[in-house]
Design a protein around this motif. Structure first.
Motif, PDB file in Angstrom:
ATOM      1  N   UNK A 296      10.707   8.824  17.447  1.00 12.36           N
ATOM      2  CA  UNK A 296       9.355   9.251  17.754  1.00 12.36           C
ATOM      3  C   UNK A 296       8.970  10.456  16.903  1.00 12.36           C
ATOM      4  N   UNK A 297       7.680  10.699  16.796  1.00 13.51           N
ATOM      5  CA  UNK A 297       7.198  11.745  15.897  1.00 13.51           C
ATOM      6  C   UNK A 297       7.658  13.124  16.327  1.00 13.51           C
ATOM      7  N   UNK A 298       7.787  13.348  17.634  1.00 11.05           N
ATOM      8  CA  UNK A 298       8.273  14.647  18.110  1.00 11.05           C
ATOM      9  C   UNK A 298       9.704  14.897  17.661  1.00 11.05           C
ATOM     10  N   UNK A 299      10.525  13.853  17.579  1.00 12.60           N
ATOM     11  CA  UNK A 299      11.905  13.992  17.104  1.00 12.60           C
ATOM     12  C   UNK A 299      11.953  14.332  15.626  1.00 12.60           C
ATOM     13  N   UNK A 300      11.024  13.771  14.861  1.00 11.37           N
ATOM     14  CA  UNK A 300      11.022  13.981  13.411  1.00 11.37           C
ATOM     15  C   UNK A 300      10.453  15.336  13.020  1.00 11.37           C
ATOM     16  N   UNK A 301       9.554  15.879  13.833  1.00  7.43           N
ATOM     17  CA  UNK A 301       8.796  17.075  13.441  1.00  7.43           C
ATOM     18  C   UNK A 301       9.662  18.230  12.948  1.00  7.43           C
ATOM     19  N   UNK A 302      10.765  18.599  13.640  1.00  5.05           N
ATOM     20  CA  UNK A 302      11.546  19.750  13.160  1.00  5.05           C
ATOM     21  C   UNK A 302      12.494  19.440  12.011  1.00  5.05           C
ATOM     22  N   UNK A 303      12.554  18.195  11.550  1.00  5.33           N
ATOM     23  CA  UNK A 303      13.544  17.792  10.549  1.00  5.33           C
ATOM     24  C   UNK A 303      12.966  17.575   9.158  1.00  5.33           C
ATOM     25  N   UNK A 304      11.670  17.380   9.034  1.00  6.27           N
ATOM     26  CA  UNK A 304      11.089  16.950   7.761  1.00  6.27           C
ATOM     27  C   UNK A 304      11.070  18.050   6.718  1.00  6.27           C
ATOM     28  N   UNK A 305      10.801  19.277   7.133  1.00  6.02           N
ATOM     29  CA  UNK A 305      10.825  20.439   6.253  1.00  6.02           C
ATOM     30  C   UNK A 305      12.216  21.061   6.357  1.00  6.02           C
ATOM     31  N   UNK A 306      12.896  21.248   5.229  1.00  2.00           N
ATOM     32  CA  UNK A 306      14.290  21.687   5.283  1.00  2.00           C
ATOM     33  C   UNK A 306      14.450  23.104   5.828  1.00  2.00           C
TER      34      UNK A 306
ATOM     35  N   UNK B 298       2.600  -4.958  14.183  1.00  2.00           N
ATOM     36  CA  UNK B 298       3.908  -4.537  14.703  1.00  2.00           C
ATOM     37  C   UNK B 298       3.782  -3.828  16.052  1.00  2.00           C
ATOM     38  N   UNK B 299       4.880  -3.928  16.822  1.00  2.00           N
ATOM     39  CA  UNK B 299       4.954  -3.242  18.116  1.00  2.00           C
ATOM     40  C   UNK B 299       5.552  -1.856  17.979  1.00  2.00           C
ATOM     41  N   UNK B 300       6.401  -1.679  16.979  1.00  2.00           N
ATOM     42  CA  UNK B 300       6.973  -0.355  16.734  1.00  2.00           C
ATOM     43  C   UNK B 300       7.191  -0.163  15.245  1.00  2.00           C
ATOM     44  N   UNK B 301       7.144   1.100  14.836  1.00  2.00           N
ATOM     45  CA  UNK B 301       7.266   1.478  13.433  1.00  2.00           C
ATOM     46  C   UNK B 301       8.496   2.354  13.266  1.00  2.00           C
ATOM     47  N   UNK B 302       9.318   2.061  12.262  1.00  2.00           N
ATOM     48  CA  UNK B 302      10.455   2.903  11.925  1.00  2.00           C
ATOM     49  C   UNK B 302      10.362   3.264  10.442  1.00  2.00           C
TER      50      UNK B 302
ATOM     51  N   UNK C 104       0.858  -1.184   0.000  1.00  2.00           N
ATOM     52  CA  UNK C 104       0.000   0.000   0.000  1.00  2.00           C
ATOM     53  C   UNK C 104       0.892   1.230   0.000  1.00  2.00           C
ATOM     54  N   UNK C 105       0.411   2.358  -0.539  1.00  2.00           N
ATOM     55  CA  UNK C 105       1.184   3.601  -0.451  1.00  2.00           C
ATOM     56  C   UNK C 105       1.493   3.935   1.005  1.00  2.00           C
ATOM     57  N   UNK C 106       2.593   4.650   1.222  1.00  2.00           N
ATOM     58  CA  UNK C 106       3.025   4.946   2.582  1.00  2.00           C
ATOM     59  C   UNK C 106       2.068   5.883   3.309  1.00  2.00           C
ATOM     60  N   UNK C 107       1.277   6.655   2.561  1.00  2.00           N
ATOM     61  CA  UNK C 107       0.323   7.550   3.194  1.00  2.00           C
ATOM     62  C   UNK C 107      -1.113   7.014   3.135  1.00  2.00           C
ATOM     63  N   UNK C 108      -1.234   5.702   2.965  1.00  2.00           N
ATOM     64  CA  UNK C 108      -2.554   5.076   2.917  1.00  2.00           C
ATOM     65  C   UNK C 108      -2.998   4.712   4.337  1.00  2.00           C
ATOM     66  N   UNK C 109      -4.099   5.282   4.847  1.00  2.00           N
ATOM     67  CA  UNK C 109      -4.520   5.024   6.231  1.00  2.00           C
ATOM     68  C   UNK C 109      -4.819   3.548   6.512  1.00  2.00           C
TER      69      UNK C 109
ATOM     70  N   UNK D 295      10.208  10.934   3.906  1.00  2.00           N
ATOM     71  CA  UNK D 295       9.110  11.426   3.069  1.00  2.00           C
ATOM     72  C   UNK D 295       7.782  10.868   3.574  1.00  2.00           C
ATOM     73  N   UNK D 296       7.469  11.191   4.810  1.00  2.00           N
ATOM     74  CA  UNK D 296       6.310  10.618   5.484  1.00  2.00           C
ATOM     75  C   UNK D 296       5.213  11.664   5.628  1.00  2.00           C
ATOM     76  N   UNK D 297       4.006  11.190   5.853  1.00  2.00           N
ATOM     77  CA  UNK D 297       2.879  12.060   6.165  1.00  2.00           C
ATOM     78  C   UNK D 297       2.778  12.147   7.677  1.00  2.00           C
ATOM     79  N   UNK D 298       3.435  13.143   8.241  1.00  2.00           N
ATOM     80  CA  UNK D 298       3.528  13.258   9.701  1.00  2.00           C
ATOM     81  C   UNK D 298       2.148  13.399  10.329  1.00  2.00           C
ATOM     82  N   UNK D 299       1.295  14.188   9.723  1.00  2.00           N
ATOM     83  CA  UNK D 299      -0.035  14.424  10.278  1.00  2.00           C
ATOM     84  C   UNK D 299      -0.838  13.126  10.318  1.00  2.00           C
ATOM     85  N   UNK D 300      -0.752  12.310   9.261  1.00  2.00           N
ATOM     86  CA  UNK D 300      -1.449  11.028   9.253  1.00  2.00           C
ATOM     87  C   UNK D 300      -0.922  10.119  10.351  1.00  2.00           C
TER      88      UNK D 300
END
Length: 384
Positions: free
Chosen positions: A92-102, A64-68, A49-54, A73-78
């Motif tokens: 964790x998502x908080x760690x990724x939040x400031x890094x995804x947009x250059x 899975x117990x954990x996702x990496x 499935x596409x990576x942004x498919x709910x 190129x992820x859909x952070x909001x999803x």
């Protein structure tokens, strides 16, 4: 008992993670839109499935117990909306939040006091603040895609028409002496283990080769380690993180380093660790995110050279004859891609026991054999 790990992505990085998972006794699933992706055949289970498919993400989280992540190129909001009890994201998502947009990444690094090039947020119609200028798409750029060196106002105007985006990240062009990379891991307890600093060489923003350890003054390596430690700690990061740097020698004799980019994942600049370090970056990432102790990052050879096997033509080919010849010189990794196009990463080769003065001759030999002379333009080498 090891947790079951899900990977968003199924390309070569996920493929090498899957190999490491087998070594560590970890069950690994992948989610990818392409059933022909390299990691599919090695994973314990797959969600096609596409990576942004709910619905696809929901299936992965059930298994899975954990996702990496294979890439950023992820859909952070999803992902934030889909979070469920008992399933962790690492990093964790908080760690990724400031890094995804250059642009956001640049602002975050500025606030940490880590040195980097001067930068601006440009909107359509803005004049260039300086020339030459490096312009980057804020999301989804890789291997030279989404990066452009601008030398005239006309080139900037043409870029706006081509990219059709409202804003871009602009950076002052850096006349660097070398490009460097540092791959490091941080586990869930805050322990950090860094690999040796490597030297990298790019052509048109695509990495050609990596050499470790980079021939650097100890003081420069220590600065890179300190800045990386600061970054990992501030992010409360878990897993492998790669940083790329510019190294400049100033006229007054002082050395200077500037952060180029951050990749919150395993990285091409760390592929040499598969054959030249006690613990590869892929084993280390899985150790870090599953609660195991980090492994040694020590080199097992005086020097290692990794050369990317890049597409030099648009063709359908497995290049078996070239790979067999290259295997006489070093360890060849083939990513299972049959569709070649210029600049596409099809595989890589690692040579152990390589000394700095041998880099140029080895790269020329490897790239000449690989391209059969068709890619002679890629043989232009920088001064070592």
């Amino acid at each position: 008992m090891n947790p079951t790990v899900g990977v968003l992505g199924g390309g070569q990085l996920a493929w090498m993670l899957a190999q490491a998972a087998q070594d560590l006794g970890i069950t690994l699933w992948v989610q990818t839109p392409d059933p022909q992706d390299a990691a599919v055949s090695l994973s314990a289970g797959q969600v096609i499935a596409p990576l942004d498919d709910p619905s696809g993400l929901a299936q992965l989280m059930q298994k899975c117990d954990l996702i990496t992540f294979e890439n950023e190129f992820i859909n952070w909001e999803l992902l934030a909306r889909s979070a469920r009890p008992g399933v962790m994201f690492r990093p964790n998502l908080a760690s990724l939040a400031p890094l995804l947009d250059k642009y956001d990444q640049r602002c975050y690094v500025r606030d940490l006091g880590i040195p980097q090039p001067e930068f601006w947020l440009l909107s359509q119609g803005d004049p260039p603040p300086t020339l030459p200028l490096v312009v980057k798409a804020r999301r989804h750029g890789y291997d030279g895609l989404g990066t452009r060196i601008i030398r005239t106002p006309a080139e900037l105007t043409a870029l706006w028409q081509e990219w059709a985006v409202p804003t871009v990240l602009a950076e002052a062009y850096v006349p660097f002496e070398q490009e460097l990379a540092l791959v490091a891991a941080r586990d869930c307890q805050g322990t950090i283990a860094a690999y040796p600093v490597s030297r990298t060489h790019q052509v048109n923003q695509v990495c050609r080769w990596v050499y470790a350890p980079a021939p650097l003054p100890d003081a420069v390596s220590q600065q890179l380690q300190q800045h990386t430690h600061t970054l990992l700690t501030a992010l409360d990061y878990q897993g492998i993180l790669a940083t790329e740097w510019f190294y400049l020698r100033e006229g007054n004799g002082d050395d200077k380093i500037l952060l180029n980019e951050i990749a919150p994942r395993t990285h091409n600049s760390g592929h040499y660790t598969l054959d030249a370090c006690v613990t590869s970056q892929f084993h280390q990432h899985l150790r870090a995110i599953t609660g195991q102790s980090l492994g040694s990052t020590a080199l097992t050879t005086p020097g290692a050279l990794m050369v990317n096997l890049l597409g030099y033509e648009t063709a359908t080919c497995e290049y078996l004859a070239q790979r067999q010849q290259l295997a006489q010189w070093g360890k060849v990794y083939w990513y299972g891609k049959t569709q070649s196009r210029p600049g596409r990463k099809l595989g890589h080769i690692t040579l152990r026991d390589c000394h700095p003065e041998e880099i140029q001759s080895w790269v020329e030999r490897i790239e000449s054999l690989w391209s059969g002379g068709a890619g002679s333009a890629i043989l232009v080498m920088p001064k070592i």
